[in-house]
Design a protein around this motif. Structure first.
Motif: not given
Lengths: 426, 440
Positions: A131-133, A135-136, A139-140, B296, B300-302
């Motif tokens: 999930v967070p990856e 989101a990363v 952003e990219e 990151r 997962g912000l950036a």
């Protein structure tokens, strides 16, 4: 001509040891003992070209997840292990391959082999990490959208190809990224990451016999399952395509794409020579003519890319102040027409060949770069031997070839033209 | 394995440490490393004539002067000059940074004489033709415009200006549109006459040559170049930060580009190794650093989240950097400040051990090509580290203690007073920060 002969005299063929394990893993070893460093690289035959509709960007997303832990090593442990060994590691995804590599002192490169075997076979891809990856990665994607030139080139690919997957951005479309699930990525991993779909390149201070033992030890027991190649073709373009991309920019720009040839086609050498003549260095035609003499462009770059299933000649140009894109476009065509109608001089041809050859020699200063080149050629189906054939093939290009190839590919019907223009007056 | 290593190591050590430094009578410094991996020579020429020397109102003068050196000399027209190098596949490119101007060059070793001939011509006999300067000015102004569309450039430029104000480090080497437009050929000529002198220059050669013959060649090309005393310039130091300041530069983009920091070490600072190893733990180590871990990996912000030091001769700064969705600015800025606070309090033994292992293990990779070697030699010369620096480097790193790192953190990281710059479609009202002044 004298200069050309001398440049070629500096060119020594490279030697690569190559073999294949029973499970289909191809191994290529390039020895360079100048410094005690080895670049260990694994190239998988998977990238944006192979992705199914609706899941664009999945190969790149998988590359991100490949750093998120295996059954044996937790998330980021890989990075920490390489870091403690004083190594540099990274990964990248392109149209036709996904690459992981680490450069390490030569007394410890086995670490990377061990870690890559683990990554090939034991990735976890946990939902908590996914999930967070994702989101990363989104952003990219946004970072790229905020770069006007990336947006322009992305749009250019979309317009130049109508049904061929070369049209898709490597990072994927945002709605596809949103919809891609952990299971999609895991299945993509299982389908594509195995010895029969990979090439290992060891470049640098390697003892080949010792390396063979290590590769067998770490990869020998992983089962190889050949992955079917997919062949897509783009119907020939029949007529110019044009588009306008509006962004909140101060500086307009222009991009043009001409379809050319896949990487096994003879014409690619003359196209390489044309790209050098047009835009390599301060003495190139666009620089001298459009940037300097006419003061019309700030920069004009060209790039010729050959892939296994198609190629393209891309041109990017930025006008100088108060020059409109139409004028710049016309002037670019004038330079291209000149290439088609008037033979280039012997000395200009010799210079272009010298440049192409020198670049090949310069690359040999870095095992990492030459290793990446070997891997790329293997994946593209051309084989590392083409490094050694390149000088002879470039040398064969003559004045008539340059004219004929320019006439054949750099035509109005074969091009897609994009304008980047400001959305508002600032 | 061990055997192979022992056999190879001495060859490597000789490449690494055999940096030779010679000085001609006129003060020109020549640094060389002979290496015979491929038949190529890498060259760097550094003249201390960078943009910090731009007079006020003439921002961009150093850059135009440096770029103009290849645009025609007493011997060669611009066309002849670039043709001479490029016809043999060589490269010769001018550069201008804040501190230095000069050239990067690369040729097959058979063409080294040609490269030196061109270098001499550009360094000693440039013409400063007014038409060529006019062309350069147009190109430069267009480039400034192109860069104004790139949020990375806009944010760094904005941060530098916020931090340094009127100090010469407050502007980029390329200058600003209005000042570039006003620069004249006689001004470029004057700037050249003042700063382009052998006693203000060093040359680096790495690669396939015999040092004695190279020196002989260089002597014949450069010994008549006249030395001259350099003017002594005093820079007014920018005011220290006593209270946090923040600024938004509006831009219609889908993310906010955030830079947060304070002044940092300049070249030659004794605690540089402590500062950089501390920053490695904080935000310099890629995915394993604390900032990347929090912003990151965890949140997962950036895609990009890191911190770095930028050093110059006359100043330096620390900046932590993140690009994130505009709704997440508050969270990202808060996380950056917290990480700065935390590392001032605690640095763990394992973190320091890992950082040290990285720095010592990585050393041979840092200069395993001719080009990287040339860059390392340049930084040794600029930082005045001594020719044996590479052989002493591991000892320096091993000797660092947690307390050294913490001292550096307390000296350079100031979570309670900093400058914050945000580029994007962001409203300051949405950012909940105490004790901060927003500036226009």
């Amino acid at each position: 001509m004298l200069n050309l002969l001398l440049a070629i005299a500096c060119f020594q063929p490279i030697e690569v040891i190559e073999y294949e394990l029973d499970n289909g893993l191809r191994v290529l070893i390039y020895e360079d003992h100048f410094v005690p460093v080895v670049s260990t690289q694994i190239h998988y035959r998977v990238g944006s070209y192979y992705e199914p509709k609706g899941l664009t960007g999945i190969s790149h997303l998988l590359e991100h997840m490949a750093f998120k832990g295996t059954e044996k090593h937790g998330p980021k442990e890989y990075n920490k292990i390489i870091e403690e060994a004083g190594g540099y590691e990274n990964g990248y995804t392109s149209v036709d391959r996904t690459v992981y590599y680490a450069n390490l002192r030569s007394d410890r490169y086995e670490l990377e082999l061990e870690m890559e075997a683990d990554r090939m076979h034991n990735l976890v891809i946990s939902p908590e990490e996914f999930v967070p990856e994702k989101a990363v990665v989104m952003e990219e994607k946004r970072l790229r959208e905020n770069d006007p030139f990336s947006s322009l080139v992305e749009q250019l690919d979309l317009m130049s190809y109508t049904c061929h997957p070369y049209r898709n951005p490597i990072i994927g479309f945002m709605p596809d990224l949103e919809r891609t699930t952990r299971d999609d990525v895991y299945n993509w991993y299982r389908r594509n990451y195995n010895p029969a779909n990979a090439v290992i390149v060891l470049a640098g201070d390697v003892d080949p016999e010792e390396a063979r033992g290590m590769v067998i030890k770490h990869f020998g027991s992983i089962k190889g399952v050949p992955v079917d190649d997919m062949v897509y073709s783009e119907p020939p373009q029949r007529g110019e395509r044009r588009f306008v991309l509006k962004k909140p920019v101060n500086q307009p720009a222009l991009a043009i794409y001409y379809h050319t040839v896949p990487s096994d086609h003879e014409d690619m050498y003359a196209l390489d020579v044309i790209s050098v003549i047009l835009s390599s260095g301060y003495s190139a035609r666009f620089e001298q003519d459009l940037v300097r003499d006419k003061g019309i462009a700030t920069a004009v770059s060209t790039y010729h890319q050959n892939l296994k299933y198609g190629g393209g000649f891309t041109l990017l140009a930025i006008p100088q102040q108060d020059i409109d894109l139409g004028t710049l476009e016309e002037e670019i065509y004038r330079v291209l027409e000149n290439l088609k109608s008037a033979p280039i001089s012997e000395s200009e041809l010799a210079k272009a060949k010298n440049k192409a050859l020198a670049q090949d020699i310069y690359r040999r200063d870095s095992p990492e770069r030459i290793g990446a080149h070997i891997g790329q050629l293997e994946i593209a189906g051309r084989g590392w031997e083409s490094i050694n054939e390149y000088p002879a093939s470039i040398q064969k290009v003559n004045i008539e070839d340059v004219m004929a190839v320019a006439q054949k590919y750099l035509t109005q019907d074969n091009r897609t033209v994009g304008y980047l223009v400001p959305t508002e007056v600032k | 394995m061990i055997k192979a290593f022992i056999i190879l190591f001495p060859i490597f050590v000789s490449f690494a440490t055999d940096i030779q430094r010679d000085t001609l009578d006129n003060g020109l410094v020549i640094l060389t490393v002979e290496a015979h991996r491929i038949p190529v020579v890498e060259m760097r020429a550094y003249v201390r004539a960078g943009s910090v020397l731009d007079p006020s109102g003439k921002e961009g003068l150093a850059n135009l002067t440096g770029q103009c050196l290849i645009r025609g000399t007493g011997q060669y027209s611009y066309g002849e000059l670039v043709e001479s190098i490029e016809s043999v596949g060589g490269e010769f490119t001018p550069f201008v940074t804040e501190d230095y101007a000069g050239f990067n060059g690369k040729v097959l070793s058979k063409d080294l004489g040609r490269l030196i001939d061109i270098l001499e011509s550009c360094l000693q006999h440039p013409e400063f033709d007014s038409l060529e300067l006019l062309r350069l000015k147009r190109e430069t102004i267009s480039l400034i415009k192109v860069r104004s569309d790139n949020p990375f450039e806009v944010s760094e430029k904005g941060f530098r200006s916020l931090l340094f104000g009127d100090h010469p480090l407050g502007h980029f080497p390329e200058g600003i549109e209005s000042s570039v437009a006003a620069i004249t050929a006689p001004e470029a000529r004057d700037f050249y006459d003042t700063y382009y002198r052998p006693n203000n220059t060093f040359l680096i050669f790495v690669g396939d040559f015999i040092k004695d013959s190279l020196l002989m060649m260089l002597r014949s090309h450069f010994e008549l170049w006249k030395r001259q005393e350099m003017p002594k310039l005093e820079f007014v130091e920018p005011a220290p930060i006593d209270r946090s300041k923040a600024k938004v530069i509006p831009m219609d983009i889908s993310q906010a580009y955030i830079l947060l920091g304070n002044f940092g070490p300049r070249y030659g600072e004794a605690d540089w190794n402590a500062a950089r190893v501390m920053n490695y733990v904080l935000g310099g180590a890629g995915l394993t650093s604390r900032i990347s871990g929090t912003i990151r990996e965890e949140k997962g912000l950036a895609y990009i989240a890191y911190s770095s030091f930028r050093r110059f001769i006359n100043g330096g700064y620390f900046a932590a950097e993140v690009q994130t969705k505009k709704e997440m600015v508050n969270e990202a800025v808060t996380a950056l400040i917290q990480e700065m606070e935390k590392i001032r309090d605690t640095i763990h033994v394992e973190e320091v051990a890992r950082a040290k292992k990285f720095y010592t293990g990585y050393l041979p990779l840092a200069y395993d090509t001719y080009g990287e070697m040339a860059s390392i030699i340049a930084s040794i010369e600029i930082d005045d580290l001594g020719l044996d620096y590479l052989s002493r480097f591991e000892d320096y790193i091993r000797a660092l203690t947690i307390s050294d790192l913490q001292t550096a953190a307390k000296k350079y990281l100031h979570p309670e007073r900093f400058y914050l710059l945000i580029v994007g479609d962001v409203d300051p009202e949405d950012i909940a920060l105490d004790k901060i002044d927003w500036v226009q």
